[in-house]
Enzyme design. Structure first.
Site, PDB file in Angstrom:
ATOM      1  N   LYS A   1     -11.796 -40.154  29.217  1.00 34.58           N
ATOM      2  CA  LYS A   1     -12.593 -39.111  29.611  1.00 34.58           C
ATOM      3  C   LYS A   1     -12.677 -37.990  28.384  1.00 34.58           C
ATOM      4  CE  LYS A   1     -13.464 -36.012  33.512  1.00 34.58           C
ATOM      5  NZ  LYS A   1     -13.354 -35.450  34.893  1.00 34.58           N
TER       6      LYS A   1
ATOM      7  N   SER B   1     -16.653 -35.513  38.564  1.00 36.44           N
ATOM      8  CA  SER B   1     -17.175 -35.306  37.049  1.00 36.44           C
ATOM      9  C   SER B   1     -16.871 -36.611  36.286  1.00 36.44           C
ATOM     10  CB  SER B   1     -16.705 -34.187  36.470  1.00 36.44           C
ATOM     11  OG  SER B   1     -15.003 -34.237  36.665  1.00 36.44           O
TER      12      SER B   1
ATOM     13  N   SER C   1     -12.925 -35.788  41.506  1.00 40.62           N
ATOM     14  CA  SER C   1     -13.667 -36.118  40.414  1.00 40.62           C
ATOM     15  C   SER C   1     -13.192 -37.559  39.781  1.00 40.62           C
ATOM     16  CB  SER C   1     -13.496 -35.215  39.166  1.00 40.62           C
ATOM     17  OG  SER C   1     -14.398 -34.183  39.596  1.00 40.62           O
TER      18      SER C   1
END
Length: 492
Positions: free
Chosen positions: A79, A154, A178
């Site tokens: 990420k 997210s 998330s």
């Protein structure tokens, strides 16, 4: 070999160790898939092909020597909230579009020591603020199950990359859901560990008392392999806890589902907006666990209505504090031709931050302001303690707590939900972060539009092994985690 992406992590490690294929071949296979498929999914912000192949070649040398760590040569996607030395690290924001990190986050550094090969950095909601991955300076990521829908957020890039088989597993972060919500939307397994279990050093902060890194993969077994790398104390992170780390892989069969007491919060299944298909799939998965020997126990979580307002005071307040460092002075985006220092600050931040981030900074700054600090922020912290106590009381009579991971399946891209609608979509995940508990998402079926549905299991502190073990055994008895979107079945 054209089907390397269909292997589990265990099968990859065995294939690499027995020289059925090399790390270079495996890495190139994924790079080819990214080049062929990611134009449709848009999961990656930065693909590090040259570096990945160099890491793969180094891994092959170690593998040949015969003393390689278990995951040597296996590719991974990070990420874009984890700092990576010499590679652009953006947190999905224009304000960090030109930021090349001078160091590795601890999670990334541990991955290198373990021999993992970094394919690149994946997309996300800006500064992890969002539930759709549309709040990214780099554009929206698509859900591999239906490209007109969001992958969640997210950590939507992480989820989409794994669901499209553009990485075998990925790192994610979870501040209010998330990891679990995008895992639910994309039909994956995703674990949010206990706060303090995984180092936050080098993980760009959104809300420091809530943020936690964790693994995202197809199965609990695959997540367990990555947790063995990610977990552990880190002296560089003051919130990291000195506590022995389990071997999550060898513990996969350590918890028996037989006799497991699963708490069913009656408030969770009466939430307005809970989709009928989601409720049905979750209830079917609980019935399956009951058939496997678990006991379902109805419990009360009386603070449920407080989750959203409490979270959306504390998280923006911490964001307001954490994001003041982005001022256009030291690093990151700087506006052109500022007339004075005030203009530099104002324009760098208003031009560099997106709408959602600005909105949360404003809410947080308001909540921390002199006239409202006691009325809002302090009161929210008191309610946070009551939420934690609510869970601890429940764990006196049950081993884990079950809930949907999200009240709906994936939204359409561009649905333009109001902030209130979007925030209420996090109703089932927020409290876990407020209380610092571990929780996991497991895929348990599909709605009538063939979009994945997720079951969330919440554990008591430090029970990651138990959660992974329960989901692993559920996955031995079901095949939802093996289902693949059509785009994942494409050969590059």
């Amino acid at each position: 070999m054209t089907d390397l992406h269909r292997l589990s992590i265990r099968e990859m490690t065995e294939g690499l160790k027995s020289a059925q294929f090399s790390s270079r071949e495996l890495t190139q296979h994924y790079l080819n898939r990214i080049a062929h498929i990611d134009t449709q999914v848009h999961s990656y912000i930065t693909v590090t092909a040259e570096q990945a192949l160099a890491q793969a070649d180094a891994a092959d040398v170690v593998l040949k020597a015969g003393n390689a760590p278990v995951l040597t040569g296996v590719p991974i996607a990070h990420k874009d909230i984890f700092c990576t030395q010499g590679i652009k690290t953006t947190a999905g924001s224009k304000i960090l579009d030109n930021f090349i990190s001078p160091y590795d986050a601890t999670v990334v550094a541990k991955g290198k020591v373990a021999g993992l090969v970094t394919l690149g950095k994946v997309n996300m909601d800006e500064f992890a603020m969002g539930s759709t991955s549309e709040n990214s300076f780099y554009g929206a990521t698509a859900n591999p199950w239906n490209l007109s829908h969001v992958p969640g957020g997210s950590s939507g890039g992480s989820a989409a990359a794994v669901a499209a088989d553009l990485a075998p597993f990925a790192t994610g972060t979870d501040t209010g859901g998330s990891i679990r919500q995008p895992a639910s939307f994309c039909g994956l397994t995703g674990l949010k560990p206990t706060y303090g279990r995984v180092s936050r050093f080098g993980m760009i902060a959104y809300a420091s008392s809530l943020d936690q890194g964790g693994p995202m993969a197809r199965s609990a077994e695959d997540c367990a392999y990555l947790m063995n790398v990610m977990a552990g104390h880190d002296a560089k992170d003051s919130t990291s806890v000195e506590k022995d780390v389990d071997n999550y892989v060898t513990n996969l069969n350590a918890t028996s589902v037989k006799g497991l007491r699963i708490g069913i919060p009656k408030q969770y299944f009466n939430v307005a907006g809970l989709d009928a298909d989601v409720k049905a799939r979750v209830e079917e998965s609980l019935k399956k666990l009951e058939e496997m020997g678990a006991t379902l126990v109805e419990i009360d979580l009386n603070m449920t209505e407080s989750y959203v307002p409490t979270y959306y005071l504390i998280a923006p307040a911490e964001a307001s504090s954490n994001l003041q460092r982005y001022d256009g002075v030291r690093y990151g985006y700087r506006c052109e031709n500022p007339v004075d220092l005030t203009d530099l600050y104002k324009r760098s931040r208003s031009e560099g931050f997106g709408k959602e981030v600005q909105q949360r900074i404003l809410i947080g700054t308001y909540a921390l302001s002199a006239g409202y600090y006691d009325a809002y922020y302090v009161k929210a912290q008191k309610v946070r303690r009551l939420i934690q106590q609510d869970f601890l009381k429940a764990f006196e009579s049950v081993d884990v707590i079950a809930a949907p991971s999200a009240p709906t399946t994936a939204y359409k891209i561009g649905a333009n939900l109001s902030p209130t609608e979007m925030y209420l979509g996090d109703i089932y995940t927020l409290a876990v972060n407020l209380a610092g508990l571990p929780a996991i998402n497991a895929p348990v079926g599909f709605d009538q539009n063939n979009l994945p549905v997720g079951l969330q299991l919440i554990g008591n502190y430090w029970s990651e092994s138990q959660l992974l073990s329960v989901v692993h055994q559920y996955q031995q008895a079901t095949d939802w985690h093996t289902k693949r979107a059509a785009i994942a079945e494409e050969n590059a």
